[in-house]
Design an enzyme around this catalytic site. Structure first.
Site: not given
Lengths: 398, 398
Positions: A222, A310
């Site tokens: 991330k 996802h």
């Protein structure tokens, strides 16, 4: 096989205090409490089978979606399951076109997340009654029946009912072999568990070492809050995993992968038309359950864009594995440039948790949509009255 | 001048049983109960001034938005009004970027409607403290201050802070004259009151006759359910109003007028970029209050697209008149191809109802955003405990 009238719908606000450990943190969500709106529907049939549906939320947002599920409940109650799945497109429209609720949507945000929770429960119930996992229910379903679950409104400029049928009929070729392959090898996954934005370097290293030991070969990091920090964190991970393995900032590293925030099939249609994405990330809860995801999988096939779902959160891995395994067997017939996100959080709260082997999702064998949570977990984590939250809230007050 | 710390926020679910009379009915909404989420904020200042904010909803949707307002309340409570309006962009972002709520939005649907209700209350409070109606507060505000209220995120590719400032500075020229003109003549309106889709032909004729008598020259007809029926209804109205007056299916009859459903500034930006609309219909409650509407008015000016606001419902006329009057005086400086929707429903429930003269909106003179409802009306129409609903619900049960 389908039986019973739906006589009860319950909905609960279930939250996990993940923000305490920085799990799930990214540039936009600094204190996420992974949460689920958990819907259970019951029928008057004697089999005692319940349909469990979840939608993924973040902490405080859950209470608003719970409220929306309650506002939708009257569409489901006193309906025969046979009538729902016999005209699933009609039922989907009824939920998404409610004259007094569509103004606050339509087909987006809170009301659509609520729709997903309710419809996920219906799919779980249906599959359990048929004695199959959802992916297998879909794989075995007649293409005409599959198409009858889809609302084509606003997407016929790129995908008509006939287009969909043609894709699904072509997908029948080689289906048996692909099903065998999935059962033997599973669907390739990548892991996001090691490198949430809020993790310390030590945590990052430790999780990375463990993931390597577990056989992971594809890693997502991330990023997005601070460039210098991103570079440093990526360096740490690259040093640990070596030059051969995949390090993804967005999956696959090149090209735009997006979709987890796309609120309905129309947005996916527009992104596909605009050639604005190279990897399409469906989300099993943000879209209107299996029904709407089917339409997106078919559009992706038409545009030859690989789908890389996802997942993560609470239960997203459990649900989306069904969709992507069906996609491979009956729609895309390809694994090229494809992988499904995996995050190693909160699976222990599910009755039928995902099974990962050799960095792949192994197809679930239990009937249903893998959405059923352990009653003990739900009770403990209900907000604000569950044991876990009572303690945390009391501690906050002191 | 700005003073006080916000010490209380109350929110109520107020519904009007308009579906009983077919008011507000169109092709997508067959049984609308015009409703409002009604927010009142109070400060600890001794002046006793309250800020009232509404967002427009339809029946059952209201309870979900009420829930979202409660989830947002902690951002407002214990804040100094001075700090809010002193960094209004920051405060707007805080509300729209709440880490636990943005997943169920962001800036769209339920959470954004809730944001509008809260921010509309803040604007009402601010204007009342300044002793001015909101349109006048905006007209008198320094362009730099106006710009500081706007969140430019995701729109800087078509409108930067500098662009906005330039437009507003140019708008200073001739401002005084335009303000005088508005005060004397008002802003041109069209009426949608006569021809809702659910009305019988007799009702339609009767309302049309009354509207002609009241001096209306521009009429809108709701269409879209059945072509033959639409043609017949338009014929009835054209016969009554004669060939000279304006009959609009969409305002102005030619070109696409849209916007009442656009959920934020980004959608307006995209429609403007795609040249997909010829008349831009802002909505005072669907967008994030005055703040976000300012950015849309400025983008419309940049693209030279006339703004023709959406109004009607409950209170939308009361609110949007402030925006469009400000737009004329300080931004567009033009009335060409422009008019504001008007619907003659439910104004009697407001403390400061709109005033229409010679088919024009006369600028409000009372301080505030014209959002304050009569307490008696709110009490009567609260759902489900107000007198009106108690009776209706009891009748339904019998």
């Amino acid at each position: 096989m389908v039986r019973g009238r739906i006589c009860r719908l319950s909905v609960r606000d279930v939250r996990f205090p993940t923000s305490l450990g920085g799990h799930g943190s990214d540039a936009m969500h600094t204190d996420p409490d992974y949460s689920a709106v958990y819907v259970v529907i019951e029928t008057d049939a004697e089999d005692g089978i319940k349909g469990c549906g979840i939608t993924f939320t973040l902490g405080k947002g859950t209470e608003v979606v719970v409220c929306a599920v309650n506002a939708l409940a009257h569409h489901v109650l006193d309906k025969d399951l046979k009538d729902i799945v016999g005209d699933f497109r009609g039922f989907y429209r009824q939920l998404t076109s409610d004259g007094q609720l569509r103004w606050i949507g339509p087909e987006k945000g809170v009301v659509h997340l609520a729709t997903a929770a309710v419809l996920n429960a219906v799919w779980d119930l249906w599959a359990k009654q048929e004695g199959k996992p959802v992916w297998k229910l879909l794989v075995d379903m007649d293409p005409r029946m599959l198409v009858s679950c889809i609302d084509f409104r606003y997407i016929t400029d790129v995908l008509t009912e006939e287009d969909a049928l043609e894709i699904l009929q072509k997908g029948q070729v080689g289906k048996k072999e692909r099903e065998k392959q999935m059962l033997a090898q599973g669907y390739p996954a990548y892991t996001t568990s090691c490198a949430w934005l809020g993790y310390s370097d030590d945590t990052l290293k430790q999780l990375c070492a463990q993931a390597l030991k577990d056989g992971w070969t594809r890693f997502k990091v991330k990023v997005g809050a601070d460039l210098q920090d991103d570079v440093r964190r990526c360096q740490i991970i690259r040093d640990m995993i070596g030059p051969e393995k995949t390090l993804a900032l967005i999956p696959l590293g090149i090209g735009i992968a997006t979709g987890e925030q796309c609120h309905n099939r129309v947005i996916f249609k527009q992104l596909l038309q605009a050639k604005a994405l190279q990897f399409l990330q469906i989300d099993s809860c943000r879209l209107g359950s299996v029904n709407e995801n089917l339409s997106v999988l078919l559009m992706a096939k038409k545009f030859e864009i690989p789908v890389c779902p996802h997942a993560g959160g609470v239960g997203l891995c459990e649900l989306v594995q069904h969709l992507i395994i069906f996609d491979y067997i009956s729609v895309s017939a390809s694994l090229k440039n494809r992988m499904c996100e995996y995050v190693d959080h909160l699976h222990e709260h599910f009755e039928y948790p995902v099974m990962i082997q050799r960095a792949s999702y192994m197809p679930p064998k239990d009937p249903g949509y893998s959405t059923e949570m352990k009653e003990e977990s739900v009770k403990k984590h209900q907000y604000p009255d569950g044991e876990v939250w009572k303690k945390l809230l009391a501690a906050q007050e002191n």
